[in-house]
Design an enzyme around this catalytic site. Structure first.
Site, PDB file in Angstrom:
ATOM      1  N   GLY A   1       0.496  -0.944   0.283  1.00 64.85           N
ATOM      2  CA  GLY A   1      -0.190  -0.037  -0.492  1.00 64.85           C
ATOM      3  C   GLY A   1       0.851   1.434  -0.754  1.00 64.85           C
ATOM      4  N   THR A   2       1.699   1.522   1.027  1.00 66.10           N
ATOM      5  CA  THR A   2       2.797   2.283   0.747  1.00 66.10           C
ATOM      6  C   THR A   2       2.940   3.393   1.269  1.00 66.10           C
ATOM      7  OG1 THR A   2       5.133   1.779   0.853  1.00 66.10           O
ATOM      8  CG2 THR A   2       4.035   2.551  -1.289  1.00 66.10           C
TER       9      THR A   2
END
Lengths: 232, 330
Positions: free
Chosen positions: B131-132
């Protein structure tokens, strides 16, 4: 300039229109928008951008999204322009009536509850994200957030609209309780400029209003007067 | 199309058939009576739920199918591209109404909905994504790269301590975002290619070369891959550099942010970035930005990894959750 890498979780739409028919003939009018409201001791400061879009066409570049509901109560509108105007009209009527019955100025909480009642009951049909803010004698400056779906929550500072995602980090780091009115105005102007810079559906001028016991002071910050940041 | 509400029963089939006719859906065959066949895979249809996992591909892919290089190391399968939209039944409320008003007109993969298989937890059928939040910033004499550490598969966090800053060479690192598999594969391939290249030229490679290699892969396979890498490092010729390689473009920037959490910090980085910050100021800037993004984005979290590269060497650091800076409402 930082490059966006948005991971779109719900998939993107394929345009099935031919290029002969412009996009805006079949798109709903939406106040893409960035709206914001901050409480200070003695009142609230509210702000919004001024762009209304119909698809990729900017239908109105000088929209006023800060709508008066009563003398000292305003609402900031985001989402579908039609839906929010209709709800605001209904609530203005209901609140006016209630205030006559009460024979005194209405509470901001009452206005917020009226918005919530309409937004929640018709939640399937509406797309309206509203921030209600104002001043009353009992609790001073208050900001209530009524996002899409019809929740109601009071917050010291609230941001909304499509452009608000870009300024969550800025708000988290720059807001602290106990700001003065001037500081609130500067914070709002800075936050809205940053959001307008990044969000395609927000832009134009910044409209601000400061609501307190003495009245409502409105101002407009034009495009070339907006605060600038070092990345440009 | 993501906003179409699919109702169970015959209308589902007719809707799918119509979509196939318009060319935006590619189904090899479709049957009724409890099973649907899509792209050669059979999925059970639960009659109570509005559900089918539909695998679509972009219109360009259908035409360019024959030109795909089947011997490439990535060996992408042009037929299958899993999306991550999930609309559960009954559909009306779970769809955020805002999606109706998005006016994106680019041609891209459209995913209609996800299967609600009764057996197995959700994460076994979801693609693993980082996701990050990733961020890279240049200072005079080097660069600082930062990332969070969360890897998610749908709503489950499958790795909460992943280091998304992978080395491409001694003084060149890249930050991963998007699909975990795609991003790691690109990084490993470029690591190899850069090793070969540096032997050929008999000196340390330039950061721009590394970024170009990443860009070449991202661009050639842009339909199949969904990963965005930020490449940053130090070399003798141009000092510290940060390159963004989203979707196959290559651009050098004083700083770059990426990943799903980056949306929330655009305002913050625009406001706080100054040119020519010192090394410590850059590290603090990266840590603050990561912390803000991690507190707002559900797909970012865990610990913060930091890599600082300058002419003297590379320093890797981890900042644990409780040591991250806290902001107003925490």
């Amino acid at each position: 300039m930082a490059v966006a890498a948005t991971v779109a979780p719900f998939g993107q739409t394929i345009s099935s229109q031919s290029d002969l028919v412009p996009d805006w003939t079949c798109r709903e009018v939406s106040t893409g928008t960035t709206i914001m409201a901050v409480e200070f001791d003695g009142g609230v400061v509210i702000g919004a951008d001024s762009r209304t879009t119909t698809g990729a066409y900017i239908a109105n570049r000088v929209t006023d999204k800060l709508t008066p509901i009563h003398d000292r109560i305003f609402c900031c509108r985001s989402g579908s322009a039609a839906d929010t105007q209709a709800i605001a009209d209904v609530v203005t009527y209901q609140l006016g009536f209630h205030s006559i019955e009460l024979d005194e100025p209405p509470l901001v909480e009452t206005a917020a509850n009226l918005f919530k009642a309409s937004c929640y009951r018709y939640r399937e049909e509406l797309t309206a994200g509203i921030i209600v803010a104002g001043w009353d004698k009992r609790r001073g400056g208050q900001v209530y957030s009524v996002p899409i779906g019809g929740m109601l929550v009071r917050q010291p500072v609230s941001i909304g609209g499509s452009g608000s995602t870009y300024i969550y980090g800025f708000m988290d780091s720059n807001y602290k309780p106990g700001l003065t009115k001037e500081q609130c105005l500067e914070l709002t102007a800075a936050a809205l400029s940053l959001a307008m810079e990044r969000d395609g559906s927000s832009g134009g001028v910044v409209r601000l209003a400061a609501i307190s016991e003495n009245g409502v002071e409105r101002r407009v910050i034009l495009g070339n007067q907006l605060p600038k940041f070092s990345t440009h | 199309m993501a906003s179409d509400v699919l109702k169970p029963g015959g209308s589902l089939l007719s809707r799918l058939a119509r979509l196939e006719r318009t060319g935006s859906l590619s189904l090899s065959s479709l049957t009724w009576g409890g099973r649907a066949a899509t792209g050669g895979r059979l999925l059970p249809l639960c009659p109570e739920r509005t559900v089918v996992k539909i695998v679509t591909r972009k219109r360009r892919e259908i035409r360019d199918d024959k030109k795909t290089d089947k011997t490439s190391p990535l060996a992408p399968n042009p037929l299958l591209r899993f999306g991550d939209a999930s609309i559960s039944a009954p559909p009306a409320r779970s769809e955020p109404p805002r999606a109706r008003h998005q006016s994106s007109t680019r041609t891209s993969t459209s995913t209609l909905c996800t299967t609600m298989l009764e057996s197995g937890p959700e994460w076994t059928s979801e693609e693993v994504k980082t996701g990050t939040t990733i961020i890279g910033i240049e200072f005079d004499g080097g660069v600082v790269l930062g990332s969070d550490s969360r890897v998610s598969a749908g709503a489950t966090v499958v790795n909460r301590v992943m280091n998304k800053l992978l080395p491409l060479h001694d003084k060149i690192y890249c930050a991963l975002s998007g699909s975990a598999a795609d991003a790691q594969t690109i990084a490993e391939i470029v690591n190899y290619q850069l090793d070969v290249h540096s032997v050929e030229i008999d000196e340390d490679p330039q950061v721009r070369s590394a970024a170009s290699l990443v860009k070449n892969i991202s661009y050639k396979y842009k339909e199949e891959l969904s990963a965005h890498l930020i490449v940053a490092g130090w070399d003798r010729r141009a000092g510290g550099q940060v390159y963004a390689t989203l979707n196959g473009l290559l651009t050098r920037q004083p700083f770059a942010v990426g990943g799903s959490g980056s949306s929330y910090i655009y305002g913050f980085v625009d406001a706080e970035f100054r040119k020519a910050m010192s090394r410590d100021a850059c590290q603090e800037f990266v840590i603050n930005a990561l912390s803000l993004a991690m507190s707002r984005d559900g797909s970012s979290g865990g610990v913060a990894y930091l890599v600082t590269i300058d002419e003297h060497g590379t320093e890797e650091k981890v900042i644990l959750g409780n040591d991250l800076p806290k902001f107003y409402d925490q």
